[in-house]
Design a protein around this motif. Structure first.
Motif, PDB file in Angstrom:
ATOM      1  N   ARG A 116      60.444  36.650  15.697  1.00  0.00           N
ATOM      2  CA  ARG A 116      59.192  36.787  16.127  1.00  0.00           C
ATOM      3  C   ARG A 116      57.855  36.757  15.289  1.00  0.00           C
ATOM      4  NH1 ARG A 116      58.438  40.684  20.944  1.00  0.00           N
ATOM      5  NH2 ARG A 116      56.410  41.514  19.650  1.00  0.00           N
ATOM      6  N   PHE A 138      58.805  37.245  31.236  1.00  0.00           N
ATOM      7  CA  PHE A 138      59.717  38.592  31.059  1.00  0.00           C
ATOM      8  C   PHE A 138      61.114  37.764  30.237  1.00  0.00           C
ATOM      9  CE2 PHE A 138      57.060  41.685  32.253  1.00  0.00           C
ATOM     10  CZ  PHE A 138      56.504  41.436  33.611  1.00  0.00           C
ATOM     11  N   GLY A 169      43.180  38.523  30.700  1.00  0.00           N
ATOM     12  CA  GLY A 169      43.389  38.544  32.044  1.00  0.00           C
ATOM     13  C   GLY A 169      42.546  39.652  32.663  1.00  0.00           C
ATOM     14  N   GLU A 203      38.482  40.613  32.693  1.00  0.00           N
ATOM     15  CA  GLU A 203      37.875  41.118  33.741  1.00  0.00           C
ATOM     16  C   GLU A 203      37.081  42.270  33.834  1.00  0.00           C
ATOM     17  OE1 GLU A 203      41.095  39.230  36.004  1.00  0.00           O
ATOM     18  OE2 GLU A 203      39.752  37.724  36.884  1.00  0.00           O
ATOM     19  N   LEU A 260      45.302  32.287  38.570  1.00  0.00           N
ATOM     20  CA  LEU A 260      44.195  32.025  38.240  1.00  0.00           C
ATOM     21  C   LEU A 260      43.559  33.452  37.825  1.00  0.00           C
ATOM     22  CD1 LEU A 260      41.350  30.827  40.584  1.00  0.00           C
ATOM     23  CD2 LEU A 260      43.431  32.299  41.214  1.00  0.00           C
TER      24      LEU A 260
END
Ligand code: T1G
Length: 690
Positions: free
Chosen positions: A461, A274, A101, A105, A131
């Motif tokens: 997990r 979350f 993300g 960037e 986005l």
């Protein structure tokens, strides 16, 4: 400097290190000192090059998702990236762990990117209903090309360092001391001299784009979006990178981001992000966990084989036990075939398949389970069978071994009582196919020890499952609510709704498929067997089963499946059967709306969730959302049944439940007190006040 951003120097190369555990999210307390550091180093003539790195286990994992929905504090990520990109001296991002993300960037604002060999890079914003809002949709295509960028952004799936290097996203891949490599890389670049072209000015990969091919791929991706807005916006923003000037495309990206971040769909998907992490937080999660190295699985059928694969895929040695060698070989054969399919699809190498199969040991002797640290029983869904198996396990399993049952419905306290070690007994309710479905309901029995529970929550997990701890009741959380959702299905048929109409109401809501298509897929005989075991009937489904119509596997169920096709075709014989049974019951069919179908299926599901919360079978409403999204395909854009109840309006749900209760007198419409309190307070928390 702040303790979230540190600047060090290696000769004339400055190293900016972000240090914001656990994942270096770009929170405000990182952005402010980061901007200050970049401006200061930009203007420092003694600095020849700048490396942007991160401390801890990963590069920046993105913007701070907890900040969304709150007033944005300056500087925003976009301003930081623009400042970074305008620096004339060479800038290098040193990426380890995941650059995701806003993290990727940020790295795209650098002239160069170098990555650790194990790093992964991606733009997963679409999974949050967003986005990339920091220029990712406009810069990534300039490095990897528009179609590769489209696929990465719309899927949200990260790529590895080598793939990123091959695609042009990173300029070098290193092993060992990444920062040292990055500093040397930066120094060499500075020595060669500039100018250094910022990503925004690199159009070479864009001009080659075949717009028609791009649009065709974007249209196909849009078709799969199933009502979600973010994938469509992602594709549009990448297309803007091709057709608009950089700054125009950037402004358009911003406008799309602002719209999405305020949307219910994004709120729902951020809620789920979350919620899936909260569900693993159980009281006593920090107790010393038991060591699990070898796992035993009893039963090599559909469930047992899938469970065995789930553990093997997680790196565990697996002892697979069956009652006969013939059954064992059949089970192992299915496992081998499943891995072969993965190899043919390219998702597994031949070597990995060989390694996975080497982790299996087959046996027909209970004594061979003696060295297992966890044993999962996946035998026939019958209490007597399970009690016999747990009695044997009690005799052979080593002290401290965790004894788990995969039962979907049965009372685990009763199963535990058939052993001398109820503290080691619990439920691991996998969903079929167990090696694929992410949900794992971990059933805490009355006497289950806290360390046993914490051990399997941690184990979930490790095998890539989303764990939800639930209490003992018939059907635990998911299947108990599924029964409430299906309680009226047959009545709706008899009153005039066709299977196709009911299924269409579900798919229009966003479900992947409706209950009748799902039943035909799973096999109607499974429900038939369960109903007979419990002395229940379902006149239409039972009649179909008595006729041998089990669904896809027999070519006929609620629908026809012609020539081996999996496409459901309405069956006039089924509609005649429904009409016949309705007439026998004196029911006059009537037109039934999609709204009524939702009211008589989804609202009882939510109501049952409220009862489950009241009884403490689930600890949180968000846990129930996690169960339904990961186990039953509840549309992620609606956040799960309990989150959606808040969006849709609890008062409205209550009003309709009361209407149907008055009309039918059925208990499934009896409004749960907690649902009433939720309508008053807006919260599922038992202690919430208005
Ligand atoms: N923001 C806030 N908290 C985060 C976070 C984030 N981006 N990522 C993780 N956490 C918390 C998480 O809730 C948990 O908290 C802890 O960190 C460990 O996470 C402008 C708009 C990086 C692969 O979507 O995929 O950038 O439970 O348990 O299994 O374009 O976290 O300990 O209290 O998941 O090792 C885009 C989300 C954001 C990546 C690590 N980025 N994170 O997995 O640990 S939007 C993402 C992950 C954005 C820009 C846009 C994973 C991980 P707690 P964890 P993990």
């Amino acid at each position: 400097m702040s303790n979230f951003v540190n600047v060090t120097h290696d000769g004339d190369v400055a190293i900016v290190t972000i240090d914001n555990p656990p994942v270096n999210a770009l929170s405000f307390h990182v952005r402010e000192p980061l901007m200050q550091a970049l401006v200061s180093l930009r203007d420092d003539a003694s600095v020849a090059a700048i490396v942007v790195a991160c401390a801890g286990r990963t590069f920046v994992a993105g913007a701070d998702i907890t900040e969304f929905g709150k007033p944005m504090q300056q500087p925003e990520l976009r301003a930081i990236v623009a400042t970074l990109e305008a620096i004339a001296k060479p800038t290098v991002a040193a990426i380890h762990g995941t650059a995701l993300g806003g993290g990727l960037e940020l790295a795209l604002g650098c002239h160069f990117r170098v990555a650790d060999a194990g790093a992964r890079l991606g733009l997963p914003e679409v999974k949050l209903g967003l986005l990339p809002g920091g220029g990712g949709t406009v810069r990534l295509p300039r490095l990897v090309g528009a179609v590769k960028a489209l696929r990465m952004i719309v899927s949200g799936v990260p790529i590895g360092a080598d793939e990123a290097h091959a695609a042009g996203l990173v300029d070098a891949v290193f092993k060992g001391d990444l920062t040292a490599h990055a500093v040397n890389f930066a120094r060499e670049i500075a020595r060669k001299g500039g100018p250094y072209t910022p990503v925004r000015d690199r159009d070479d990969r864009l001009v080659e784009t075949d717009l028609a091919a791009f649009d065709a791929e974007a249209a196909e991706l849009a078709r799969k979006a199933r009502g979600l807005e973010a994938p469509i916006a992602c594709a549009q923003s990448v297309r803007n990178a091709i057709t608009l000037h950089f700054d125009e495309a950037l402004a358009a990206e911003r406008a799309l981001f602002v719209k999405l971040v305020a949307s219910d769909q994004s709120r729902a998907q951020r809620h789920l992000f979350f919620a899936e992490r909260e569900s693993a937080k159980i009281p006593g999660k920090d107790v010393v966990k038991r060591r699990i190295a070898r796992v035993g699985v009893i039963g090599a059928g559909t469930m047992g084989g899938g469970i065995a694969m789930a553990f093997a895929n997680g790196g565990f040695s697996v002892t697979l036990l069956e009652t006969s060698d013939e059954a064992l070989q059949r089970g192992l054969g299915i496992i081998d075939k499943n891995y072969a399919v993965s190899v043919s699809r390219g998702s597994l190498t031949e070597e990995a398949k060989r390694q996975r199969l080497a982790q299996f040991k087959g046996s027909t002797d209970f004594a061979d389970l003696a060295d297992c640290d966890l044993i999962v029983e996946a035998a026939f869904e019958d209490m007597a069978v399970k009690k016999e198996i747990f009695g044997k396990l009690d005799a052979v399993a080593k002290p401290g071994a965790i004894l788990a049952t995969n039962t979907s419905y049965l009372d685990i306290d009763e199963i535990a009582a058939s052993t001398s070690r109820p503290q080691d007994v619990l439920g691991l309710h996998f969903f079929s196919p167990a090696n694929v479905m992410k949900l794992l309901e971990i059933v805490r029995a009355d006497k289950t020890a806290p360390d046993a529970l914490a051990t399997v929550v941690d184990l979930a997990r490790r095998i890539g499952k989303v764990a939800v701890v639930v209490g003992v009741c018939h059907g635990f959380v998911g299947n108990r609510m599924l029964a409430a959702r299906g309680a009226e299905s047959e009545a709706l048929l008899l009153e005039g709704a066709t299977p196709r109409q009911i299924d269409r109401a579900f798919t229009d809501f966003g479900w992947p498929m409706g209950p009748f298509q799902m039943g035909d897929l799973a096999g109607l005989d499974i429900g038939w067997r369960n109903r007979k075991a419990r002395g229940q009937t379902a006149v239409i489904a039972d009649t179909l089963c008595e006729q041998g119509c089990f669904g896809q596997k027999t070519g006929r169920g609620f629908y026809r499946y012609e020539n081996g096709s999996r496409t459901p075709v309405p069956d006039p014989q089924v509609e005649a059967l429904i009409h016949e049974k309705a007439t026998e019951k004196g029911i006059v069919p009537r037109a039934i709306s999609a709204e009524e179908i939702i009211e008589r299926t989804l609202y009882p599901l939510i109501n049952e969730g409220a009862k489950i919360l009241e009884e403490g079978i689930a600890a949180r409403a968000s846990d129930i959302d996690v169960v339904w999204v990961n186990g039953y395909g509840f549309p992620v854009g609606k956040g799960g049944p309990m989150f959606w109840a808040g969006l849709h309006g609890a008062a409205r749900i209550i009003e309709r439940l009361e209407h149907w209760h008055q009309r039918t007198g059925k208990q499934v419409f009896q409004v749960a007190p907690l649902l009433r309190r939720m309508a008053e307070t807006g919260s599922w928390e038992a202690g919430a006040t208005a």
